[in-house]
Design a protein around this motif. Structure first.
Motif, short mmCIF file in Angstrom:
data_model
loop_
_atom_site.label_atom_id
_atom_site.label_comp_id
_atom_site.label_asym_id
_atom_site.label_seq_id
_atom_site.Cartn_x
_atom_site.Cartn_y
_atom_site.Cartn_z
N SER A 1 0.84 -1.20 0.00
CA SER A 1 0.00 0.00 0.00
C SER A 1 0.87 1.26 0.00
O SER A 1 0.52 2.26 -0.61
CB SER A 1 -0.97 0.01 1.19
N GLY A 2 2.03 1.20 0.64
CA GLY A 2 2.97 2.31 0.60
C GLY A 2 3.53 2.54 -0.79
O GLY A 2 3.69 3.68 -1.24
N ALA B 1 0.81 4.17 -2.79
CA ALA B 1 0.68 5.58 -2.41
C ALA B 1 1.81 6.41 -3.02
O ALA B 1 1.58 7.52 -3.51
CB ALA B 1 0.69 5.73 -0.89
N VAL C 1 0.94 7.00 -6.62
CA VAL C 1 -0.07 8.05 -6.79
C VAL C 1 0.58 9.42 -6.62
O VAL C 1 0.31 10.35 -7.38
CB VAL C 1 -1.24 7.86 -5.79
N GLN C 2 1.44 9.55 -5.61
CA GLN C 2 2.16 10.82 -5.38
C GLN C 2 2.99 11.20 -6.60
O GLN C 2 3.00 12.35 -7.03
CB GLN C 2 3.08 10.70 -4.16
N VAL D 1 -1.99 15.32 -2.94
CA VAL D 1 -2.32 13.97 -2.50
C VAL D 1 -2.35 13.95 -0.97
O VAL D 1 -1.38 14.34 -0.32
CB VAL D 1 -1.31 12.93 -3.02
N GLN E 1 -2.79 11.54 2.33
CA GLN E 1 -2.66 10.14 2.74
C GLN E 1 -3.30 9.96 4.10
O GLN E 1 -3.20 10.83 4.97
CB GLN E 1 -1.20 9.73 2.79
N GLN F 1 -4.78 3.40 7.10
CA GLN F 1 -5.78 2.39 6.78
C GLN F 1 -5.72 1.31 7.84
O GLN F 1 -4.62 0.89 8.23
CB GLN F 1 -5.44 1.82 5.40
N VAL G 1 -1.91 2.41 3.98
CA VAL G 1 -2.18 3.83 3.73
C VAL G 1 -3.13 3.94 2.54
O VAL G 1 -3.07 3.15 1.60
CB VAL G 1 -0.86 4.61 3.50
N SER G 2 -4.04 4.90 2.61
CA SER G 2 -4.92 5.18 1.48
C SER G 2 -4.64 6.60 1.01
O SER G 2 -4.15 7.44 1.78
CB SER G 2 -6.39 5.03 1.87
N THR G 3 -4.93 6.87 -0.25
CA THR G 3 -4.63 8.18 -0.82
C THR G 3 -5.89 8.80 -1.43
O THR G 3 -6.76 8.10 -1.93
CB THR G 3 -3.56 8.09 -1.91
N ASN H 1 8.96 11.46 -2.84
CA ASN H 1 8.27 10.31 -3.42
C ASN H 1 9.26 9.18 -3.70
O ASN H 1 8.97 8.01 -3.45
CB ASN H 1 7.58 10.69 -4.73
#
Length: 117
Positions: free
Chosen positions: A10-11, A14, A17-18, A39, A41, A44, A49-51, A91
């Motif tokens: 999940s990291g 994320a 996405v970043q 973004v 964060q 979760q 982590v969710s974004t 990132n």
């Protein structure tokens, strides 16, 4: 051990996405009226982590430009390159840290299987 792998994955997502958001901001740096994305964060449960990507609605700089109808006041992008480049480095470090966590979990699983075998 599975939880650590889930957290790292999940990291990594994320960080992806970043990175995509930062790349989009930089690509539209010279687009008139473009509003940059940010973004957010969140933790979760039970781990990870969710974004969420949101637009930053602060106005960009204004400039007088010649148009087909004469001069007009045009709003420029609100993207600041001096903010985006350090974010890209953050990132990269986040991606590398999560990747290292995955590698360690893989090594631990391999060691456990070697002991059991």
């Amino acid at each position: 051990m599975i939880g650590g792998i889930h957290s790292a994955l999940s990291g990594l997502a994320a960080a992806g996405v970043q990175t995509a958001n930062t790349a989009n901001n930089v690509a539209n740096l010279n687009s008139d009226g473009f509003k940059k994305g940010r973004v957010l964060q969140a933790e979760q449960r039970p781990q990870g982590v969710s974004t969420i990507v949101e637009k930053v609605e602060t106005p960009g700089a204004y400039a007088i430009e010649d148009t087909s109808e004469g001069q007009a006041l045009i709003e420029k992008s609100n993207v600041d390159l001096s903010e985006e480049m350090p974010q890209m480095m953050v990132n990269q470090h986040s991606y590398n840290a999560n990747l290292k966590t995955l590698q360690v979990a893989d090594d631990m699983t391999a060691s456990l299987l070697d002991i059991k075998a």
